[in-house]
Motif scaffolding. Structure first.
Motif, PDB file in Angstrom:
ATOM      1  N   UNK A   3      35.220  26.762  20.815  1.00 59.60           N
ATOM      2  CA  UNK A   3      35.736  28.117  20.991  1.00 59.60           C
ATOM      3  C   UNK A   3      36.985  28.199  21.867  1.00 59.60           C
ATOM      4  N   UNK A   4      37.287  27.118  22.605  1.00 64.15           N
ATOM      5  CA  UNK A   4      38.520  27.101  23.412  1.00 64.15           C
ATOM      6  C   UNK A   4      39.301  25.826  23.109  1.00 64.15           C
ATOM      7  N   UNK A   5      39.525  25.522  21.818  1.00 64.82           N
ATOM      8  CA  UNK A   5      40.100  24.215  21.454  1.00 64.82           C
ATOM      9  C   UNK A   5      41.505  23.993  22.012  1.00 64.82           C
ATOM     10  N   UNK A  59      20.330  27.316  18.850  1.00 64.95           N
ATOM     11  CA  UNK A  59      20.713  28.531  18.126  1.00 64.95           C
ATOM     12  C   UNK A  59      22.207  28.800  18.210  1.00 64.95           C
ATOM     13  N   UNK A  60      22.776  28.653  19.422  1.00 62.59           N
ATOM     14  CA  UNK A  60      24.189  28.974  19.599  1.00 62.59           C
ATOM     15  C   UNK A  60      25.065  28.121  18.702  1.00 62.59           C
ATOM     16  N   UNK A  61      24.727  26.833  18.605  1.00 57.94           N
ATOM     17  CA  UNK A  61      25.540  25.920  17.797  1.00 57.94           C
ATOM     18  C   UNK A  61      25.309  26.131  16.316  1.00 57.94           C
ATOM     19  N   UNK A  62      24.049  26.253  15.927  1.00 57.65           N
ATOM     20  CA  UNK A  62      23.758  26.365  14.497  1.00 57.65           C
ATOM     21  C   UNK A  62      24.332  27.650  13.917  1.00 57.65           C
ATOM     22  N   UNK A  63      24.470  28.683  14.754  1.00 57.77           N
ATOM     23  CA  UNK A  63      25.013  29.954  14.269  1.00 57.77           C
ATOM     24  C   UNK A  63      26.541  29.916  14.207  1.00 57.77           C
ATOM     25  N   UNK A  64      27.172  29.336  15.253  1.00 63.58           N
ATOM     26  CA  UNK A  64      28.628  29.470  15.369  1.00 63.58           C
ATOM     27  C   UNK A  64      29.411  28.324  14.745  1.00 63.58           C
ATOM     28  N   UNK A  65      28.822  27.156  14.570  1.00 62.76           N
ATOM     29  CA  UNK A  65      29.575  26.019  14.056  1.00 62.76           C
ATOM     30  C   UNK A  65      29.516  25.982  12.537  1.00 62.76           C
ATOM     31  N   UNK A  66      30.663  26.051  11.864  1.00 58.50           N
ATOM     32  CA  UNK A  66      30.662  26.013  10.393  1.00 58.50           C
ATOM     33  C   UNK A  66      30.088  24.725   9.819  1.00 58.50           C
ATOM     34  N   UNK A 126      22.072  19.011  14.527  1.00 54.15           N
ATOM     35  CA  UNK A 126      22.472  17.755  15.163  1.00 54.15           C
ATOM     36  C   UNK A 126      22.495  16.597  14.169  1.00 54.15           C
ATOM     37  N   UNK A 127      21.499  16.547  13.283  1.00 56.28           N
ATOM     38  CA  UNK A 127      21.439  15.456  12.295  1.00 56.28           C
ATOM     39  C   UNK A 127      22.582  15.578  11.292  1.00 56.28           C
ATOM     40  N   UNK A 128      22.873  16.791  10.868  1.00 57.74           N
ATOM     41  CA  UNK A 128      23.986  16.991   9.930  1.00 57.74           C
ATOM     42  C   UNK A 128      25.305  16.502  10.537  1.00 57.74           C
ATOM     43  N   UNK A 129      25.573  16.919  11.777  1.00 60.22           N
ATOM     44  CA  UNK A 129      26.859  16.607  12.401  1.00 60.22           C
ATOM     45  C   UNK A 129      26.982  15.104  12.653  1.00 60.22           C
ATOM     46  N   UNK A 130      25.947  14.483  13.192  1.00 64.55           N
ATOM     47  CA  UNK A 130      26.041  13.057  13.531  1.00 64.55           C
ATOM     48  C   UNK A 130      26.082  12.188  12.275  1.00 64.55           C
ATOM     49  N   UNK A 131      25.259  12.522  11.278  1.00 67.40           N
ATOM     50  CA  UNK A 131      25.220  11.712  10.051  1.00 67.40           C
ATOM     51  C   UNK A 131      26.559  11.781   9.317  1.00 67.40           C
ATOM     52  N   UNK A 132      27.082  12.995   9.152  1.00 62.27           N
ATOM     53  CA  UNK A 132      28.365  13.129   8.453  1.00 62.27           C
ATOM     54  C   UNK A 132      29.506  12.490   9.247  1.00 62.27           C
TER      55      UNK A 132
END
Length: 837
Positions: free
Chosen positions: A568-570, A784-791, A653-659
């Motif tokens: 959010x502050x890249x 929740x915060x990550x799963x909702x906001x991270x595309x 977490x599994x989606x992000x790390x695996x991909x």
């Protein structure tokens, strides 16, 4: 020859010896069997002679001897049932005599209270002499017999009689009626906690009968309930005052078994019979007066709640209105307890518009109940309030008016995780009612602000709890509400994170700051007097949480916090990425908790995604940063990542790390082949691995090139999704043919999941794979915060993996084939599934 006391002590020695021999049987089976075998016949005869005489009232010495016999039998059956089946049959008659005669004595002494039950009395050795303790031991033995595959079938012939008489034991005793009438909190506590009692022991026996005997057990329960309904009707017509106890016991038994009975009902087995019985019981009993029979009325409500999936909409609506009325009128407390249980279950499915007028009258009644409730009963009242708040969205003013009472409950029990969480859920539901957010903030912030600004002066747990409360308010809040919270709390939360030594405070403050960044985003920097100062404060927090000297538990949520910053502050974080990566590596190397390492690996994974299409540049960055004990940070991170990947929890977490692993491999960076990481363990020689052997020759591991290990992990992920589809699709007609046991049919599935000749995915099956994956992984580890906001949470992992392997095969089939030579058969099969044409 000897008196009752000496005989009981002799039996207690037999019990102790049998227990010890049973423990030894795991290692010395032959020796213990040879010791026990000659003893079985004479002891069964002794036990039979004691049990065949009917149980006598007001004779606790007789109960004590029988109790020791029951305990001995329990040990014989648990440990040596294979040796005693032929001898056990001689015991069935005497045991049944004890069971039936015990019921007569128990009804007189405990249920009716006309005889002495010796409740609360003990012998000189401290052993309980009460009739209750004897009956509980009797149920425990019967439960052991029913659950024993060898002996249980001997009782199956008489299972209907066993169930029929067991339900009679479940009647409320005179003592229970007295205690629960004078203290409704005790009534709730005894029911919620499943206290040690004849009622609970009897229910456990009935559960075992249904579980062990299946259809026969189910029919025995239904038939016994019908018999007792008829019997209680007869007693009611005859003017017997205690008729209601049998009806209450029947409903209690059925309600306690509702989960098993409903599972059987779903199969269609005699569902009409059970449905008719339940509706007959609850409709008949609802005509009884709640003032005269409060416990029966309470049990009706509980039964309706438990069997709501089976009852007609008309019946449910009828009882919903009765429950609403019960809470708003002057009825005995047990009735209101039952009404609360019914409302908690029925309100979520009710027509909200139709019941709005009745809901408005509930808030004062429930508030009164809340203020009278003890610690044991708060959960039930708060659960009911939660259901009412969610149903009363049309009345925001009234809903919000109860928040002071809920806040008071929360403050009084902030150190009790169960009650405080219940209170927070109610407050969160109030927050979600349109128009309630800002009034709620105006009540909470003046109270919370001073607590967070002077944390050292607060009672234990109040600061950590207040941070939890603020985090709850921040989630999904509008920006103006987040701004109001920011003005009062933000600086205080920063200070707590930087200065506190309390790990729960640091953790909760970290989550609170994550919620600020997630909800406020760039606004957070503009709200303060100096955006640069605010950003420095956020980075200072990251620096402290990544300090290797801070205990790992304090840093537990740093991964989620850093992800919020970079998501959010890249633009503000870009200049600090190198320093951040170096700090994360140092924190990982000092971490004592695997969960902390996993969360930091998710950060690295997210940075990999953010570096696309220049993943190689991120690898170069890691190579340029030193890491103690390793060639560079890339070598260290990948060695940890490949070890930890299988332990990472949560769908996001599994989606992000695996991909991200797939992206690293796709980069074709030269450093990939230079890094070797831990593969599978090398099997040692034969024999059992003892502790001394493990110390002298610890596990040795095959070292694999990093590309090979990454392919292993991706193949494992794909294989796991495919297994979930096979295991979880019994209810999906599209997959019915998948469940054949042959390998050929498995291969048909693999082809259905594969890529067509045109290279496009068979999306119907891939979507099924993705659905199973998401359902399986949505657990307590999800953020929740990550799963909702991270595309990236929208990644279809099964599609992603299939596309990866197809593209890998097309671009470098020779390399893929070479890597596959180092994979196990399961991993090779998973890859072949998606490559077949």
């Amino acid at each position: 020859i000897y008196d009752s006391y000496i005989r009981s002590k002799g039996l207690s020695i037999v019990y102790s010896c049998t227990s010890v021999l049973g423990t030894m049987a795991g290692v010395y089976k032959t020796e213990t069997s040879s010791l026990i075998l000659p003893m079985i016949k004479p002891w069964m005869q002794q036990f039979s002679s004691i049990l065949e005489v009917p149980v006598q009232p007001e004779n606790p010495d007789d109960w004590s001897i029988r109790m020791e016999v029951l305990k001995c039998l329990n040990q014989f059956i648990q440990n040596f049932s294979s040796l005693m089946k032929s001898e056990f049959e001689v015991l069935l008659g005497p045991l049944w005599n004890t069971f039936i005669s015990s019921l007569r004595v128990y009804e007189q002494a405990s249920i009716e209270g006309t005889e002495d039950s010796y409740d609360g009395r003990y012998d000189s050795d401290g052993s309980e002499k009460s009739l209750d303790s004897f009956v509980i031991q009797l149920f425990e033995l019967l439960l052991t017999i029913v659950g024993n595959s060898r002996l249980g079938q001997l009782l199956l012939v008489n299972v209907k009689e066993l169930v029929f008489h067991t339900i009679a034991f479940l009647q409320m005793t005179e003592q229970q009626v007295h205690t629960w009438t004078t203290d409704v909190n005790q009534f709730i506590a005894d029911e919620e906690d499943a206290t040690y009692s004849c009622r609970i022991s009897g229910v456990l026996l009935l559960e075992e009968i249904v579980n062990s005997f299946g259809a026969e057990g189910y029919m025995a329960i239904v038939d016994a309930a019908k018999q007792w309904f008829t019997e209680s009707q007869t007693r009611k017509m005859s003017g017997i005052a205690s008729w209601w106890r049998l009806r209450e016991a029947t409903l209690f038994a059925l309600s306690s078994l509702s989960e098993q009975l409903l599972e059987t009902e779903e199969t269609g087995f005699e569902s009409a019979s059970l449905k008719h019985l339940i509706e007959q019981l609850v409709s008949e009993d609802s005509t009884a007066g709640p003032l005269e029979y409060p416990f029966l009325y309470a049990r009706i409500f509980t039964a309706v709640a438990k069997f709501s999936p089976m009852l007609s909409s008309g019946a449910l609506e009828h009882f919903l209105y009765i429950a609403l009325k019960a809470l708003t009128t002057n009825l005995p407390p047990p009735v209101k307890v039952g009404a609360c249980r019914a409302l908690s279950q029925l309100l979520p499915e009710a027509n909200k518009e139709v019941i709005q007028p009745q809901l408005l009258d509930l808030f004062p009644s429930l508030t009164d109940l809340l203020m009278q409730a003890s610690d044991e009963t708060l959960h039930m009242v708060l659960e009911t309030l939660l259901a009412v708040v969610k149903a009363a969205h049309a009345s925001p003013g009234l809903v919000e008016s109860i928040s002071p009472v809920i806040l008071n409950v929360w403050a009084l029990h902030v150190s009790d995780p169960f009650i405080s969480i219940d209170a927070l859920e109610v407050l969160e539901a109030i927050k979600g009612v349109p128009g309630c957010m800002h009034p709620l903030l105006s009540r909470i912030l003046p109270y919370i602000g001073p607590i967070l600004n002077k944390p050292q002066e607060q009672a234990d747990g109040l600061v950590a709890g207040s941070l939890d409360l603020i985090t709850m308010l921040l989630k999904n809040a509008p920006v103006d509400a987040i701004k109001a919270i920011y003005d009062v709390c933000f600086i205080a939360v920063i200070k707590i994170t930087l200065q506190s030594d309390d790990h729960s405070e640091i953790q909760n403050a970290t989550e609170c700051l994550s919620a600020f960044v997630s909800g406020g985003r760039e606004h957070v920097l503009s709200w303060g007097s100096d955006s640069g100062s605010t950003m420095r404060s956020l980075l200072d927090v990251a620096s402290r949480l990544l300090d290797p000297n801070l205990e790992s538990s304090g840093s537990l949520f740093v991964g989620s916090y850093i992800l919020q910053l970079i998501l959010h502050l890249p633009s503000h974080m870009a200049a600090h990425i190198r320093d951040l990566v170096a700090a994360i590596v140092r924190r990982m190397q000092s971490a004592q908790i695997s969960g902390l390492k996993s969360s930091l690996l998710v950060v690295f994974s997210r940075l990999v995604h953010m570096s696309v299409p220049n993943v190689g540049q991120f690898i170069d960055l890691l190579i340029s940063i030193p890491a103690e004990g390793h060639d560079n940070s890339f070598a260290y991170v990948m060695s940890e990542w490949t070890k930890q990947q299988g332990e990472i929890q949560g769908a996001y977490q599994i989606k992000v790390t695996t991909s991200a692993l797939a992206l690293l491999l796709t980069s074709r960076h030269n450093e990939l082949a230079r890094v070797h990481v831990q593969g599978h363990p090398i099997k040692s020689g034969g024999g059992i691995t003892t502790r001394s052997k493990a110390k002298s020759a610890p596990y040795q591991w095959v070292m694999l090139p990093l590309p090979t290990k990454i392919v292993c992990l991706l193949a494992d992920a794909l294989s796991e999704i495919q297994e979930q589809v096979l295991a979880g699709d019994e209810e999906d007609s599209d997959w019915e043919e998948v469940h054949a046991d042959t390998i050929d049919n498995d291969r048909e599935l693999l082809q259905s999941v594969s890529v067509s000749a045109s290279g496009r995915n068979n999306y119907e099956h891939l979507e099924a794979m993705a659905k199973v994956f998401n359902e399986d992984q949505e657990d307590q580890y999800e953020d929740d915060l990550l799963s909702i906001t991270d595309p990236l949470n929208q990644i279809n992992l099964s599609n992603y993996l299939v596309d990866f392997f197809v593209n890998f095969s097309r671009s470098d089939r020779q390399l893929l084939d070479h890597i596959c030579e180092s994979l196990n058969q399961s991993q090779r099969n998973a890859i072949q599934m998606v490559l077949q044409r």
